[in-house]
Design a protein around this motif. Structure first.
Motif, mmCIF file in Angstrom:
data_model
loop_
_atom_site.group_PDB
_atom_site.id
_atom_site.type_symbol
_atom_site.label_atom_id
_atom_site.label_comp_id
_atom_site.label_asym_id
_atom_site.label_seq_id
_atom_site.Cartn_x
_atom_site.Cartn_y
_atom_site.Cartn_z
ATOM 1 N N ASN A 19 0.872 -1.141 -0.036
ATOM 2 C CA ASN A 19 -0.188 0.193 0.074
ATOM 3 C C ASN A 19 0.869 1.203 0.015
ATOM 4 N N LEU A 20 1.809 1.213 0.554
ATOM 5 C CA LEU A 20 2.848 2.288 0.637
ATOM 6 C C LEU A 20 3.160 2.578 -0.799
ATOM 7 N N THR A 45 0.581 3.955 -2.894
ATOM 8 C CA THR A 45 0.153 5.449 -2.561
ATOM 9 C C THR A 45 1.291 6.335 -3.026
ATOM 10 N N GLN A 70 1.171 6.949 -6.785
ATOM 11 C CA GLN A 70 -0.008 7.721 -7.079
ATOM 12 C C GLN A 70 0.331 9.366 -6.922
ATOM 13 N N LEU A 71 0.988 9.550 -5.925
ATOM 14 C CA LEU A 71 1.379 10.958 -5.675
ATOM 15 C C LEU A 71 2.759 11.480 -6.304
ATOM 16 N N ILE A 73 4.214 14.885 -0.459
ATOM 17 C CA ILE A 73 3.513 13.678 -0.049
ATOM 18 C C ILE A 73 2.677 13.800 1.252
ATOM 19 N N MET A 104 -0.335 11.401 3.299
ATOM 20 C CA MET A 104 -1.205 10.256 3.024
ATOM 21 C C MET A 104 -1.755 9.857 4.872
ATOM 22 N N ASP A 105 -2.826 9.114 4.757
ATOM 23 C CA ASP A 105 -3.286 8.747 6.034
ATOM 24 C C ASP A 105 -2.463 7.332 6.227
ATOM 25 N N SER A 127 -4.570 4.007 6.670
ATOM 26 C CA SER A 127 -5.206 3.253 5.697
ATOM 27 C C SER A 127 -3.967 2.328 5.091
ATOM 28 N N LEU A 128 -2.786 2.317 5.323
ATOM 29 C CA LEU A 128 -1.848 1.296 4.806
ATOM 30 C C LEU A 128 -2.064 -0.196 5.326
#
Length: 197
Positions: free
Chosen positions: A60-61, A64, A67-68, A185, A187-188, A191-192
C-alpha cells in the motif's frame, strides 16, 4: 574422512571467486532465492516467513507513493540498489528519478531519491543501523523507516547531511504523514493496513 561443510552447500551458494561475492553476481546465479541481498560481500536471505502486516504496508505504501509521484519520479518495490562492488541491498520501497525499464534488475544510488525499509523481526538490525548507514554513505537523499506500533505503521523520516554523509532525523509520523521532499506527499498512515476486528 568427513566431507567439508563447504562441499555440502548447493553449487549456487559457492562464491564464483576466492575473494567472494560481488554485486553483479546477483544477476548471474539462476537458483538464487528471491529477495537475496548482498551486504559487505555476504549473501543475505530472507529466512523467516513474511508477516501479512509487512506485506500489506509495503504494497500500500508503494501504491500510494506512486499515485502521488509527480512527473520525473517513479516508485518501485523490492528492487536492489548496487551501492558499490560488494553491497546490493533490497529496500522495501524506492522512489527513483529514472524512467521505467521492464528488464531492470537493480538501481544505482544516483537514480534513487528515497528508500523505505519496513522493519520486521528478521531485518530489524539491518533496517535500523546497517542499511541506513550504507544508504547515506552512497548519497541517497532520503530514508524512511516504518515500524509496527501496536498494529499501526509509524514512519521515521531522515534526510541526508551532505557534509557528514549521515542521516539526520526529520520527524516521527503517526496517523498522518505530510512531507515536501523528495516530493509533496500526504497520506493517512492508518489506511496502509486493514482495520482488525
Amino acid at each position: 574422512m568427513s566431507t567439508p561443510a563447504w562441499d555440502a552447500l548447493p553449487p549456487w551458494m559457492q562464491p564464483p571467486r576466492p575473494s567472494g561475492w560481488e554485486a553483479d553476481d546477483l544477476d548471474q546465479v539462476p537458483d538464487l532465492p528471491r529477495h537475496t541481498e548482498l551486504i559487505d560481500g555476504a549473501l543475505i536471505f530472507m529466512m523467516s516467513p513474511q508477516r501479512s502486516w509487512h506485506s500489506r504496508v509495503v504494497e500500500n505504501l508503494a501504491v500510494t507513493l506512486r499515485q502521488l509521484a509527480p512527473e520525473g519520479f517513479d516508485v518501485d518495490r523490492e528492487m536492489t540498489i548496487k551501492l558499490d562492488k560488494i553491497n546490493r541491498p533490497e529496500p522495501d520501497v524506492l522512489a527513483v528519478r529514472v524512467p521505467f525499464e521492464p528488464d531492470r534488475t537493480r538501481y544505482l544510488p544516483e537514480e534513487v531519491s528515497l528508500v523505505v525499509e519496513v522493519v520486521s523481526a528478521e531485518s530489524a538490525g539491518r533496517d535500523r543501523v546497517l542499511k541506513p548507514f550504507k544508504y547515506a554513505q552512497a548519497g541517497i537523499p532520503f530514508y524512511w523507516r516504518v515500524e509496527d506500533e501496536k498494529g499501526l505503521p509509524v514512519v521515521h523520516t531522515y534526510e541526508l547531511d551532505e557534509t557528514t554523509r549521515a542521516y539526520v532525523a526529520t520527524g516521527i509520523h503517526r496517523d498522518q504523514l505530510t512531507v515536501s521532499v523528495p516530493y509533496d506527499i500526504g497520506m493517512d498512515l492508518t489506511s496502509l493496513v486493514p482495520r482488525t476486528r
